[in-house]
Design a protein around this motif. Structure first.
Motif, PDB file in Angstrom:
ATOM      1  N   MET A 190       7.810  43.706  22.877  1.00 34.30           N
ATOM      2  CA  MET A 190       7.244  42.435  22.527  1.00 34.30           C
ATOM      3  C   MET A 190       8.032  41.653  21.827  1.00 34.30           C
ATOM      4  SD  MET A 190       4.360  41.738  24.963  1.00 34.30           S
ATOM      5  CE  MET A 190       3.130  40.109  24.377  1.00 34.30           C
ATOM      6  N   ARG A 191       8.967  41.366  22.131  1.00 33.84           N
ATOM      7  CA  ARG A 191      10.173  40.071  21.190  1.00 33.84           C
ATOM      8  C   ARG A 191       9.807  38.700  20.914  1.00 33.84           C
ATOM      9  NH1 ARG A 191      15.924  39.299  24.644  1.00 33.84           N
ATOM     10  NH2 ARG A 191      14.274  37.628  25.347  1.00 33.84           N
ATOM     11  N   ARG A 192       9.551  38.072  19.599  1.00 28.60           N
ATOM     12  CA  ARG A 192       8.704  37.610  19.015  1.00 28.60           C
ATOM     13  C   ARG A 192      10.262  36.179  19.645  1.00 28.60           C
ATOM     14  NH1 ARG A 192       7.575  37.882  13.625  1.00 28.60           N
ATOM     15  NH2 ARG A 192       9.518  37.905  13.614  1.00 28.60           N
ATOM     16  N   SER A 193      11.372  36.541  19.151  1.00 28.23           N
ATOM     17  CA  SER A 193      12.591  35.685  18.499  1.00 28.23           C
ATOM     18  C   SER A 193      13.720  36.206  18.210  1.00 28.23           C
ATOM     19  CB  SER A 193      12.363  34.873  17.818  1.00 28.23           C
ATOM     20  OG  SER A 193      12.179  35.187  16.238  1.00 28.23           O
ATOM     21  N   LEU A 194      15.088  35.606  18.068  1.00 26.71           N
ATOM     22  CA  LEU A 194      16.494  35.788  17.685  1.00 26.71           C
ATOM     23  C   LEU A 194      16.788  35.289  17.050  1.00 26.71           C
ATOM     24  CD1 LEU A 194      18.151  35.178  21.481  1.00 26.71           C
ATOM     25  CD2 LEU A 194      17.334  37.525  20.586  1.00 26.71           C
ATOM     26  N   ARG A 195      17.718  36.260  15.856  1.00 36.79           N
ATOM     27  CA  ARG A 195      18.114  35.764  14.695  1.00 36.79           C
ATOM     28  C   ARG A 195      19.194  36.290  14.573  1.00 36.79           C
ATOM     29  NH1 ARG A 195      18.424  39.475  11.093  1.00 36.79           N
ATOM     30  NH2 ARG A 195      17.008  41.212  11.296  1.00 36.79           N
ATOM     31  N   GLU A 196      20.219  35.830  14.388  1.00 41.20           N
ATOM     32  CA  GLU A 196      21.449  36.318  13.423  1.00 41.20           C
ATOM     33  C   GLU A 196      22.217  37.111  12.990  1.00 41.20           C
ATOM     34  OE1 GLU A 196      23.366  32.976  11.043  1.00 41.20           O
ATOM     35  OE2 GLU A 196      23.941  32.171  13.235  1.00 41.20           O
ATOM     36  N   TYR A 197      22.423  38.131  13.298  1.00 41.79           N
ATOM     37  CA  TYR A 197      22.806  39.213  13.116  1.00 41.79           C
ATOM     38  C   TYR A 197      23.132  39.799  11.056  1.00 41.79           C
ATOM     39  CZ  TYR A 197      24.766  44.477  12.379  1.00 41.79           C
ATOM     40  OH  TYR A 197      25.682  45.769  11.151  1.00 41.79           O
ATOM     41  N   LYS A 198      22.225  40.572  10.624  1.00 38.41           N
ATOM     42  CA  LYS A 198      22.867  40.244   9.113  1.00 38.41           C
ATOM     43  C   LYS A 198      23.246  41.705   8.671  1.00 38.41           C
ATOM     44  CE  LYS A 198      19.186  37.295   7.682  1.00 38.41           C
ATOM     45  NZ  LYS A 198      16.930  37.215   6.343  1.00 38.41           N
ATOM     46  N   SER A 199      23.592  41.701   8.146  1.00 41.11           N
ATOM     47  CA  SER A 199      24.060  43.665   7.598  1.00 41.11           C
ATOM     48  C   SER A 199      22.930  44.430   7.108  1.00 41.11           C
ATOM     49  CB  SER A 199      25.419  43.343   6.299  1.00 41.11           C
ATOM     50  OG  SER A 199      25.854  44.474   5.753  1.00 41.11           O
ATOM     51  N   GLY A 200      23.391  45.331   7.806  1.00 48.36           N
ATOM     52  CA  GLY A 200      22.513  46.507   7.781  1.00 48.36           C
ATOM     53  C   GLY A 200      21.326  46.368   8.782  1.00 48.36           C
ATOM     54  N   ASP A 201      21.100  45.551   9.619  1.00 45.01           N
ATOM     55  CA  ASP A 201      20.588  45.267  11.215  1.00 45.01           C
ATOM     56  C   ASP A 201      20.817  46.795  11.832  1.00 45.01           C
ATOM     57  OD1 ASP A 201      18.653  43.215  10.495  1.00 45.01           O
ATOM     58  OD2 ASP A 201      19.846  42.037  11.220  1.00 45.01           O
ATOM     59  N   GLU A 202      19.935  47.558  12.137  1.00 46.72           N
ATOM     60  CA  GLU A 202      20.316  48.435  13.578  1.00 46.72           C
ATOM     61  C   GLU A 202      20.912  47.649  14.366  1.00 46.72           C
ATOM     62  OE1 GLU A 202      15.990  50.434  14.501  1.00 46.72           O
ATOM     63  OE2 GLU A 202      16.535  51.144  12.403  1.00 46.72           O
ATOM     64  N   LEU A 203      21.613  48.782  15.190  1.00 48.24           N
ATOM     65  CA  LEU A 203      22.304  48.277  16.322  1.00 48.24           C
ATOM     66  C   LEU A 203      21.737  48.313  17.708  1.00 48.24           C
ATOM     67  CD1 LEU A 203      26.010  50.975  16.239  1.00 48.24           C
ATOM     68  CD2 LEU A 203      25.500  48.719  15.380  1.00 48.24           C
ATOM     69  N   LYS A 204      20.344  49.328  17.688  1.00 47.40           N
ATOM     70  CA  LYS A 204      19.375  48.704  19.003  1.00 47.40           C
ATOM     71  C   LYS A 204      18.574  47.749  18.697  1.00 47.40           C
ATOM     72  CE  LYS A 204      15.930  51.786  16.252  1.00 47.40           C
ATOM     73  NZ  LYS A 204      15.297  52.903  16.586  1.00 47.40           N
ATOM     74  N   ARG A 205      18.871  47.340  18.115  1.00 48.71           N
ATOM     75  CA  ARG A 205      17.907  45.927  18.114  1.00 48.71           C
ATOM     76  C   ARG A 205      19.227  44.777  17.778  1.00 48.71           C
ATOM     77  NH1 ARG A 205      13.808  46.531  14.206  1.00 48.71           N
ATOM     78  NH2 ARG A 205      13.747  44.270  14.145  1.00 48.71           N
ATOM     79  N   ILE A 206      20.475  45.148  18.331  1.00 51.16           N
ATOM     80  CA  ILE A 206      21.405  43.784  19.029  1.00 51.16           C
ATOM     81  C   ILE A 206      20.777  43.801  20.293  1.00 51.16           C
ATOM     82  CG2 ILE A 206      23.498  43.008  19.166  1.00 51.16           C
ATOM     83  CD1 ILE A 206      24.452  44.969  16.931  1.00 51.16           C
TER      84      ILE A 206
END
Length: 340
Positions: A190-206
């Motif tokens: 259940m995707r809620r929204s998108l946000r800009e990438y932040k350092s440390g975010d997992e690649l699978k969440r991109i």
């Protein structure tokens, strides 16, 4: 000493005898008119009596104590003769009238159907029976009145009154219908929204599709949801309640249990129920079961004896993991009396 009035039938017989033995034409015309009028009135009343009918659109209702609701029924004239004066009375039993009256006076034309309604409320839980409906009418001259009683009964199941008793559900099974601010319950479906990438975010969440479209990296944010099955154990053991106001405190416990069930239904959670009470009911947690539990609470009664075991430990062995168990008894009533 009271004088008995002459009945219409006796008057018709007397007029007919006068018609036969008094050789005066004007008197004979008057007597014959009276006889014919009485006969026609009698026939009119008999036909009308067989043609009236009463029915109810709903024969079973559910309501909560203190809430007002409407009772209605329909009176039908199935004959070609009108009922010029029709008096109708519905027996509302032990329910109290909230607005209007349960007595009605109106005219019914030939083949006319008249719907009437009034508002009532109940002050205690249980089963209420409405009816019968009494209808009184007569011929146009009013010399042959009649009264009919129609069964047309209806049953009202009165649930415990609604009270303010909030519940807190802060943990449970992931991927449910309740939102929570806890990433542990993140639902990746259940995707809620998108946000800009932040350092440390997992690649699978991109979100690679959005990133390629806008030329910048974007990260998916998902909804955090969970489910928490609710189970209510109601202790109505007589010996566990103080002797003073014992039954009053038992009624308060029933109201608390009913409100917990309503809150669980409002939160779209599975709900189960067990009780130390009459018939010792047990319902495991299930969806769309709140109505059934409230029906049980509408008629449940206190039982002799005492609860000589720990309900929490016993139920934990039977219920699914992460079920929120509410034990409602004398201690719960004592804590809640300040707010009830």
């Amino acid at each position: 000493m009271t004088r008995k009035s002459l009945s219409p039938t006796s008057a018709a017989v007397f007029c007919f005898i006068v018609f036969l033995f008094v050789p005066v034409k004007i008197i004979q015309c008057i007597m014959l008119s009276v006889v014919i009028g009485v006969i026609l009135s009698r026939l009119y009343s008999a036909v009308l009596k067989r043609s009236l009918a009463v029915s109810r659109p709903v024969t079973f209702l559910r309501a909560a104590c203190g809430d007002t609701f409407t009772l209605s029924f329909t009176v039908t004239n199935n004959s070609r003769l009108p009922a010029f004066v029709c008096y109708v009375h519905d027996n509302q039993g032990t329910l109290s009238l909230a607005a209007g009256q349960n007595r009605f006076l109106f005219t019914l034309r030939a083949h006319e159907m008249r719907s009437v309604s009034y508002t009532v409320f109940g002050t205690s839980r249980g089963i209420y029976r409405i009816g019968p409906v009494t209808v009184s009418a007569s011929d146009p001259l009013g010399i042959f009145p009649f009264t009919i009683s129609f069964d047309a009964e209806s049953k009202i199941l009165m649930h415990p009154a609604e009270i303010r008793y909030p519940i807190t559900l802060d943990s449970g099974i992931p991927q449910g219908s309740m939102n929570i601010h806890n990433i542990c319950y993140e639902d990746v479906t259940m995707r809620r929204s998108l946000r800009e990438y932040k350092s440390g975010d997992e690649l699978k969440r991109i979100n690679w599709r959005a990133s390629a479209k806008y030329g910048n990296l974007f990260t998916n944010e998902y909804q955090n949801t969970f489910d928490c099955p609710v189970f209510v154990f109601l202790n109505l053991a007589l010996d566990d309640y103080p002797l003073e106001q014992r039954y009053d405190k038992g009624e308060k416990a029933i109201k608390i249990a009913a409100q917990i069930v309503r809150n669980a239904e409002m939160l779209h959670q599975k709900c189960g129920f067990a009780a130390y009470a009459t018939d010792f009911p047990y319902l495991p947690p299930a969806s769309n079961q709140a109505g059934c539990i409230l029906d049980i609470l509408a008629t449940i009664q206190m039982e002799k004896g005492a609860v000589n075991y720990d309900p929490m430990q016993t139920l934990k062995q039977k219920l699914p993991d992460r079920t929120r168990i509410f034990i409602v008894g004398p201690d719960t009533v004592q804590e809640a009396e300040k707010t009830l």
